[in-house]
Write a protein that holds these residues in place. Structure first.
Motif, mmCIF file in Angstrom:
data_model
loop_
_atom_site.group_PDB
_atom_site.id
_atom_site.type_symbol
_atom_site.label_atom_id
_atom_site.label_comp_id
_atom_site.label_asym_id
_atom_site.label_seq_id
_atom_site.Cartn_x
_atom_site.Cartn_y
_atom_site.Cartn_z
ATOM 1 N N GLU A 600 0.785 -1.172 0.064
ATOM 2 C CA GLU A 600 -0.188 -0.019 -0.008
ATOM 3 C C GLU A 600 1.037 1.282 0.081
ATOM 4 N N ALA A 601 2.021 1.085 0.746
ATOM 5 C CA ALA A 601 3.054 2.381 0.786
ATOM 6 C C ALA A 601 3.428 2.546 -0.616
ATOM 7 N N ARG A 602 3.842 1.509 -1.013
ATOM 8 C CA ARG A 602 4.502 1.585 -2.501
ATOM 9 C C ARG A 602 3.541 2.162 -3.477
ATOM 10 N N ASP A 603 2.401 1.596 -3.541
ATOM 11 C CA ASP A 603 1.366 2.136 -4.283
ATOM 12 C C ASP A 603 1.093 3.806 -4.033
ATOM 13 N N GLN A 604 0.842 4.025 -3.011
ATOM 14 C CA GLN A 604 0.382 5.523 -2.369
ATOM 15 C C GLN A 604 1.503 6.279 -2.922
ATOM 16 N N ALA A 605 3.041 5.814 -2.832
ATOM 17 C CA ALA A 605 4.248 6.709 -3.418
ATOM 18 C C ALA A 605 4.108 6.854 -4.763
ATOM 19 N N ARG A 606 3.737 5.824 -5.409
ATOM 20 C CA ARG A 606 3.949 5.622 -6.953
ATOM 21 C C ARG A 606 2.755 6.585 -7.432
ATOM 22 N N ALA A 607 1.447 6.444 -6.711
ATOM 23 C CA ALA A 607 0.546 7.207 -7.321
ATOM 24 C C ALA A 607 0.784 8.799 -7.269
ATOM 25 N N TYR A 608 1.327 9.128 -6.158
ATOM 26 C CA TYR A 608 1.805 10.557 -5.714
ATOM 27 C C TYR A 608 2.764 11.222 -6.895
ATOM 28 N N GLU A 644 6.430 23.317 -5.463
ATOM 29 C CA GLU A 644 5.934 23.422 -3.934
ATOM 30 C C GLU A 644 4.979 22.282 -3.209
ATOM 31 N N GLU A 645 4.016 21.749 -4.309
ATOM 32 C CA GLU A 645 3.236 20.629 -3.730
ATOM 33 C C GLU A 645 3.894 19.550 -3.470
ATOM 34 N N THR A 646 4.904 19.463 -4.624
ATOM 35 C CA THR A 646 5.677 18.102 -4.593
ATOM 36 C C THR A 646 6.478 17.940 -3.403
ATOM 37 N N ASP A 647 7.225 19.468 -2.871
ATOM 38 C CA ASP A 647 8.189 19.282 -1.874
ATOM 39 C C ASP A 647 7.146 19.000 -0.267
ATOM 40 N N GLU A 648 5.969 19.615 -0.416
ATOM 41 C CA GLU A 648 5.191 19.708 0.762
ATOM 42 C C GLU A 648 4.849 18.218 1.035
ATOM 43 N N GLY A 649 4.449 17.426 -0.219
ATOM 44 C CA GLY A 649 4.100 16.181 -0.005
ATOM 45 C C GLY A 649 4.943 15.150 0.556
ATOM 46 N N ALA A 650 6.546 15.112 -0.456
ATOM 47 C CA ALA A 650 7.486 14.196 -0.487
ATOM 48 C C ALA A 650 8.680 14.764 0.511
ATOM 49 N N GLY A 651 8.659 16.122 0.851
ATOM 50 C CA GLY A 651 9.878 16.456 1.540
ATOM 51 C C GLY A 651 9.463 16.717 3.020
ATOM 52 N N SER A 652 8.304 16.168 3.619
ATOM 53 C CA SER A 652 8.061 16.323 5.035
ATOM 54 C C SER A 652 9.142 15.789 5.795
ATOM 55 N N LYS A 653 9.447 16.445 6.889
ATOM 56 C CA LYS A 653 10.537 15.838 7.779
ATOM 57 C C LYS A 653 10.060 14.659 8.502
ATOM 58 N N GLU A 654 8.698 14.865 8.859
ATOM 59 C CA GLU A 654 7.644 13.824 9.598
ATOM 60 C C GLU A 654 7.647 12.634 8.834
ATOM 61 N N GLN A 655 7.454 12.647 7.454
ATOM 62 C CA GLN A 655 7.047 11.650 6.794
ATOM 63 C C GLN A 655 8.231 11.258 5.679
ATOM 64 N N GLY A 656 8.995 12.165 5.356
ATOM 65 C CA GLY A 656 9.887 12.253 4.312
ATOM 66 C C GLY A 656 11.452 11.711 4.560
ATOM 67 N N ALA A 657 11.681 11.061 5.489
ATOM 68 C CA ALA A 657 13.005 10.340 5.942
ATOM 69 C C ALA A 657 13.136 9.401 4.905
ATOM 70 N N GLY A 658 14.185 9.760 3.881
ATOM 71 C CA GLY A 658 14.651 8.827 2.863
ATOM 72 C C GLY A 658 13.944 9.362 1.591
ATOM 73 N N LEU A 721 10.966 3.236 -9.311
ATOM 74 C CA LEU A 721 10.464 4.071 -10.226
ATOM 75 C C LEU A 721 9.434 3.697 -11.197
ATOM 76 N N PRO A 722 8.535 4.282 -11.338
ATOM 77 C CA PRO A 722 7.486 3.692 -12.406
ATOM 78 C C PRO A 722 7.824 3.763 -13.736
ATOM 79 N N TYR A 723 9.118 4.736 -14.099
ATOM 80 C CA TYR A 723 9.140 4.949 -15.471
ATOM 81 C C TYR A 723 10.712 5.557 -15.582
ATOM 82 N N LEU A 724 11.206 5.684 -16.843
ATOM 83 C CA LEU A 724 12.650 6.280 -17.140
ATOM 84 C C LEU A 724 12.685 6.774 -18.382
ATOM 85 N N ARG A 725 13.183 8.104 -18.413
ATOM 86 C CA ARG A 725 13.275 8.733 -19.629
ATOM 87 C C ARG A 725 15.033 8.694 -20.344
#
Length: 771
Positions: A600-608, A644-658, A721-725
């Motif tokens: 579920e965590a991977r699916d959520q991260a991939r979707a985000y 900024e939205e990406t930073d807020e969701g993926a760079g949170s100190k509480e949830q973004g370790a790693g 990662l879901p894709y690569l350019r």
């Protein structure tokens, strides 16, 4: 099954064989099936016996899982079948109705047997083709259940009965009118139209007889009332009588027509009826086998071997958990008394079993049970015995059981027994079963013992299977001196002086006569004299048997103790196994939950990430397509907002370790070596997401590009990662073809294709990985 010729009716009565058959017949669906069971008698053809028992065992096995299999009761149509064989005869309505019932039952039974063809071929072999259904339908339309001919039997009969009703109505109407017109003093009290001698009349006082006139058909007991048919209605009465005669002629014609309709099918009807009776007989025997938990024995393949045997008149459905156990497993008989199964196994060189022990110990019941079990098996009935039993085919069964004293024949008890022994010695041979109760009794013990010894040795030499009971001490030593004779006893509790009914082969039994006398209150000094009067050899033998019994009780107690301990250990082991299984199940549940959460965590991260990527790419596309400064500023604003939205969701100190922000990914792609670039902490539970989402191969040769491309693919897969350019440029197309070849051969790649025109077109290949 046919009588083998070696079993006298008196022996069958002595062994209570008819009562055992009644017990089986109680399971029949109808009286004819029950009568077929009670007429069974022992056969001597081993193949026929085996076939009959196999058929019963086959159906009994089905009844264990499908109790809906049932026979259909049928009426007795023997007389009707015989009359059908007489040309020109006509059956009565009741007989035709019974034939209709038999045809209906035959159709049901034939259908049931057809459905059993695959599961029970021996049972289905009883099936015969039923007569045409039109016969049954014609009888059902023409007759009611009591055999009365119905109006629908023929049109002529319907018209005749209508004429009878109309003529009767006219006559009764006329008589009612005449009765109403009479003077009240001429009418009898509560007068009404009635029938006397088949004629309709009215009751009048005898004093008015002359005034009314007509024919007097009856008078009351007091002669105050006479029943007159007035002259005005005589013709109406005659017309009614004529109509009734026409009706009777039409009824008789219908019966003749129905009889002639059935006559050509007489043999088919008889065969179908026999099928129903035979199936009822078979079902009764199969249900009895299920009730007593009986198993079909092997027939004629070895010496006598009865396991878990029970007397048929005492047997009841055993506890399923105890079925097949040896020894003292108890059941409940018809009266609630305890029934103890027995095992009686003879070695090939053993022919005679000498059963000893105290009175009321069950010796007579035992030998009668053996005889009954053999007779029932040879009659095609599975007796109440356990699996792995073997019964010989006895060509003759002889029994001397009970008091045969006869005052009319001037026979004493001993004389009567001797007469029976003489008959047995004249006829018994190899293949015979001989049952002797209290052999040698009724006379001087020494002479009786000597005679019993001679009889038993003679029967043993002839290889006749013999079971004898005795109290004589001399006979108890016979087994040690004669090959083929073996001792047996029924266990007796010496402490409580009560029988346990357990058969012990190889050990003679004590009679316990003095012990029982002591318990019943005989004076001690008298018993001391009796003990001293016993021969020394008898006292020694009794002491030896007492020691053996005591030792046997000790061994039984130890065996029960060991069995209880074994059961306890088994219970503990089962509990441990159950606990281990429970822990294993919980462990699997925890692992499954952890894997589910990880997915579920991977699916959520991939979707985000996919959503953020889409927003950024849309904003970048609009920025590239900007044609004026205002549009460019708006595009830059959208890009900054998406980042900024990406930073807020993926760079949170509480949830973004790693986790890394989109800007950090962009700098990593450009090869930025900024010391401020945050490095994700290592983790063993989640894959790293620091791999680049784009790799540029422009300006590189194929040999130089290959390791970079492979590493980029590996990093992207490890980072989930879901894709690569892959930027390879257009040029000559060699590098592009090489990239596509590598991607086609990589099983981790789900699909790939060129980027949209506004994102590089044919110079960029987008790679999508498998989930």
């Amino acid at each position: 099954m046919t009588v083998g010729g070696g079993v006298a009716p008196s022996v069958l009565e002595t062994l209570e064989f008819p009562a055992a058959l009644q017990r089986v017949a109680a399971h029949a669906a109808g009286p004819l099936g029950a009568a077929r069971v009670t007429r069974r008698s022992p056969a001597t053809d081993p193949d026929a016996i085996r076939a009959a028992l196999a058929q019963v065992a086959e159906l009994a096995a089905l009844l264990l899982t499908d109790d809906a299999i049932r026979a259909e009761p049928v009426p007795d149509i023997t007389a009707a079948l015989e009359l059908l064989g007489v040309p020109g005869s006509a059956l009565e309505g009741a007989a035709l109705a019974r034939l209709g019932g038999a045809l209906a039952a035959a159709r049901i039974v034939a259908g049931d047997l057809a459905r059993l063809a695959a599961a029970a071929p021996r049972t289905a072999a009883l099936r015969v083709a039923p007569p045409p259904k039109e016969l049954e339908q014609r009888l059902a339309v023409s007759l009611d259940a009591d055999g009365q001919v119905q109006d629908g039997a023929s049109r002529t009969l319907a018209r005749a009965r209508r004429a009878v009703r109309e003529a009767r109505a006219r006559l009764v109407k006329q008589l009612d009118a005449m009765l109403a017109a009479l003077d009240p003093t001429d009418r009898a009290p509560d007068a009404a139209v009635t029938v006397r001698e088949g004629r309709y009349v009215i009751p009048v006082r005898s004093t008015a007889r002359a005034r009314i006139g007509g024919i007097v058909h009856d008078e009351s007991a007091t002669r105050a009332t006479v029943f007159i048919e007035p002259p005005e209605v005589i013709e109406l009465g005659n017309a009614l009588r004529a109509a009734e005669l026409d009706e009777q002629r039409e009824v008789l014609q219908v019966l003749r027509d129905l009889t002639e309709l059935l006559r050509p099918h007489r043999d088919a009807i008889a065969a179908a009826w026999e099928m129903c009776v035979a199936f009822d007989d078979l079902c009764a025997r199969a249900r009895y086998a299920v009730e007593v938990n009986g198993f079909a024995p092997a027939i004629g393949t070895g010496p006598l071997e009865i396991r878990n045997g029970r007397h048929p008149l005492l047997a009841s459905p055993p506890d399923p958990l105890s079925a097949g156990r040896r020894g003292g497993t108890m059941e409940r008989g018809q009266g609630g008394e305890a029934v103890v199964p027995f095992d009686l196994v003879l070695a090939p060189d053993e022919c005679t079993v000498l059963v000893s022990g105290p009175n009321t110990g069950g010796k007579t019941v035992l030998i009668k049970a053996v005889g009954l079990l053999a007779l029932m098996a040879q009659s095609g009935i599975i007796p109440p015995i356990g699996p792995h039993s073997t019964l010989p085919v006895f060509t003759g069964v002889f029994a001397d059981i009970g008091d045969r004293q006869s005052i009319a024949a001037s026979l004493s008890t001993f004389s009567a027994h001797v007469a029976v022994l003489r008959d047995i010695l004249e006829r018994a041979a190899a293949g015979s079963l001989v049952l002797l109760d209290e052999i040698g009794s009724g006379t001087d013990p020494a002479e009786g013992g000597a005679l019993a010894t001679a009889v038993l040795q003679t029967l043993t030499r002839r290889r006749a299977v013999t079971l004898a009971t005795t109290h004589l001490g001399a006979l108890k030593q016979l087994a040690a001196e004669t090959v083929g004779i073996v001792n047996a006893s029924l266990q007796f509790d010496g402490e409580t002086l009560t029988p346990t009914y357990r058969l012990l082969k190889g050990v003679p039994g004590r009679s316990y006569g003095l012990a029982i006398a002591r318990r019943l209150g005989i004076a001690g000094d008298v018993l001391e004299i009796a003990e001293r009067a016993m021969p020394k050899a008898e006292r020694q033998l009794d002491a030896l048997l007492a020691t053996v019994e005591a030792r046997a009780r000790e061994l039984d107690a130890k065996e029960q103790e060991l069995a209880a301990r074994d059961q306890s250990l088994r219970g503990d082991a089962e509990q441990v196994d159950a606990r281990a299984a429970e822990l294993a199940a919980r462990e699997r549940e925890v692992k499954a939950r952890a894997q589910s959460l990880e997915r579920e965590a991977r699916d959520q991260a991939r979707a985000y990430l996919l959503e953020a990527r889409k927003k950024v790419e849309d904003a970048l596309g609009r920025a590239r397509a900007a044609v004026d400064e205002a549009t460019a500023r708006e595009a830059r604003r959208l890009v900054e907002k998406a980042i900024e939205e990406t930073d807020e969701g993926a760079g949170s100190k509480e949830q973004g370790a790693g986790w890394m922000s989109l800007e950090e990914l962009k700098r990593a792609r450009r090869g930025s070596a900024s010391p401020n670039l945050p490095q994700p902490p290592p983790t063993s539970t989640a894959p790293s997401l620091t791999a680049a989402t784009e790799i540029s191969l422009i300006g590189l040769r194929v040999a130089e590009a290959e390791p970079l491309l492979v590493k980029a693919l590996d990093d992207a897969v490890l980072a989930d990662l879901p894709y690569l350019r892959v930027v390879h440029g257009k040029g000559t197309g060699a590098l592009r073809e090489f990239v596509h070849d590598v991607l086609s051969a990589d099983p981790r790649v789900k699909r790939f294709g060129f980027a949209p025109p506004n994102q590089g077109g044919h110079g960029v290949t987008l790679v999508e990985f498998r989930a």
